[in-house]
Design an enzyme around this catalytic site. Structure first.
Site, PDB file in Angstrom:
ATOM      1  N   LYS A  72       0.813  -1.218   0.000  1.00 15.82           N
ATOM      2  CA  LYS A  72       0.000   0.000   0.000  1.00 15.82           C
ATOM      3  C   LYS A  72       0.853   1.278   0.000  1.00 15.82           C
ATOM      4  O   LYS A  72       0.404   2.315  -0.491  1.00 15.82           O
ATOM      5  CB  LYS A  72      -0.952   0.011   1.194  1.00 15.82           C
ATOM      6  CG  LYS A  72      -2.083  -0.996   1.087  1.00 15.82           C
ATOM      7  CD  LYS A  72      -3.068  -0.823   2.230  1.00 15.82           C
ATOM      8  CE  LYS A  72      -4.244  -1.752   2.103  1.00 15.82           C
ATOM      9  NZ  LYS A  72      -5.256  -1.526   3.162  1.00 15.82           N
ATOM     10  N   GLN A 243     -15.267  -0.634   0.884  1.00 17.33           N
ATOM     11  CA  GLN A 243     -14.082  -0.220   0.125  1.00 17.33           C
ATOM     12  C   GLN A 243     -14.093  -0.846  -1.262  1.00 17.33           C
ATOM     13  O   GLN A 243     -13.625  -0.234  -2.228  1.00 17.33           O
ATOM     14  CB  GLN A 243     -12.794  -0.530   0.896  1.00 17.33           C
ATOM     15  CG  GLN A 243     -12.449  -1.989   1.097  1.00 17.33           C
ATOM     16  CD  GLN A 243     -11.652  -2.572  -0.068  1.00 17.33           C
ATOM     17  OE1 GLN A 243     -11.188  -1.857  -0.954  1.00 17.33           O
ATOM     18  NE2 GLN A 243     -11.524  -3.873  -0.060  1.00 17.33           N
TER      19      GLN A 243
END
EC number: 1.1.1.25
Length: 276
Positions: A72, A243
């Site tokens: 990420k 999400q």
């Protein structure tokens, strides 16, 4: 008569250890509700091949990818642009590819927002304690800050070495604290270590709202204790679905209606048992 060729858009998940991911099942249902012809696959990528994986998105016309641990943050310098939110969180979990341009976004924040909005849980002026100091905790801290929380405290085993805009505590120090919202942002209690909890019942007793970002099992020991103490509580399934929905909205330039959101959440709450 020339046969019409059906064009299916292609998406996927980039990570390192993805054997237990349920993202393909979630996206399959989301595409069905959105009436979108799309496929979603898992790609386990070694750290030295991340750049090659991003190059392959352009070559193979993979329209988008979700990104999970441990990429990420490391993916950010490899992208052409990053959204203001992802830049602020220093975390990208969604990539959109258009004509070779790779744009990074963060939708974890949206999943947290959906979880709280669905339950009408108040955040403004509340005292929030986050267990864990990783990327999910960072996204949650920014969400609570934006919603006007009175205080935000991050609990970490390395609290003495942490710097930043949040207050930090060790787990021992937490025993003497109380607040309104307690969030588990750690993997403690996640399958297969289902007999573990990040804190004991005495800590949980000192809060009113308990949110565990874990979704497997459906009810962790942390949440079982919260239920026994009659606290308002939930797991991370809505966050996971939220999400994912936001990722599809970014990729497909689509906006889910409130009815579609409710339909998807109801489906996964009813059908997800936590068994892998």
């Amino acid at each position: 008569m020339k046969k019409r060729v059906r064009y299916v858009r292609f998406y996927g998940l980039f990570g390192q250890s993805l054997a237990h991911s349920i993202s393909p099942q979630i996206h399959r249902k989301i595409y069905e509700v959105a009436e979108t012809e799309a496929a979603y696959k898992i790609f386990e990528i070694e750290p030295n091949r991340l750049k090659s994986a991003l190059d392959a998105m352009t070559v193979l016309d993979i329209r988008g990818a979700n990104v999970t641990i441990p990429y990420k943050e490391t993916v950010i310098p490899l992208l052409d642009t990053v959204s203001p939110l992802a830049e602020r969180l220093h975390s990208v979990n969604t990539i959109k590819q258009v004509n070779g341009h790779l744009a990074g976004f963060n939708t974890d924040y949206d999943g947290i927002a959906l979880t709280f909005n669905q339950r009408n849980w108040r955040v403004k002026d509340q005292q929030v304690v986050l267990l864990g100091s990783g990327g999910a905790s960072h996204a949650a801290a920014h969400y609570f800050k934006d919603q006007g929380a009175r205080s935000i405290c991050v609990v970490s085993r390395s609290a003495a070495n942490q710097e930043g805009e949040w207050d930090y505590l060790t787990y021992d120090q937490l025993r003497t604290q109380s607040g309104d919202i307690l969030v588990n942002c750690t993997p403690i209690g996640m399958y297969p270590n289902v007999d573990a909890s990040p804190v004991d019942k005495d800590v949980i007793q000192s809060f009113q709202v308990i949110f565990d970002m874990t979704y497997n099992p459906v009810e962790t020991l942390f949440l079982k204790w919260a239920k026994e103490l009659e606290k308002e509580s939930t797991n991370g399934l809505d966050m996971l679905v939220g999400q994912a929905m936001r990722s599809v909205e970014i990729w497909e330039d689509h906006t889910f209606t409130p009815n579609q959101v409710s339909q998807l959440l109801a489906y996964f709450r009813e059908n997800w048992t936590g068994a892998l």
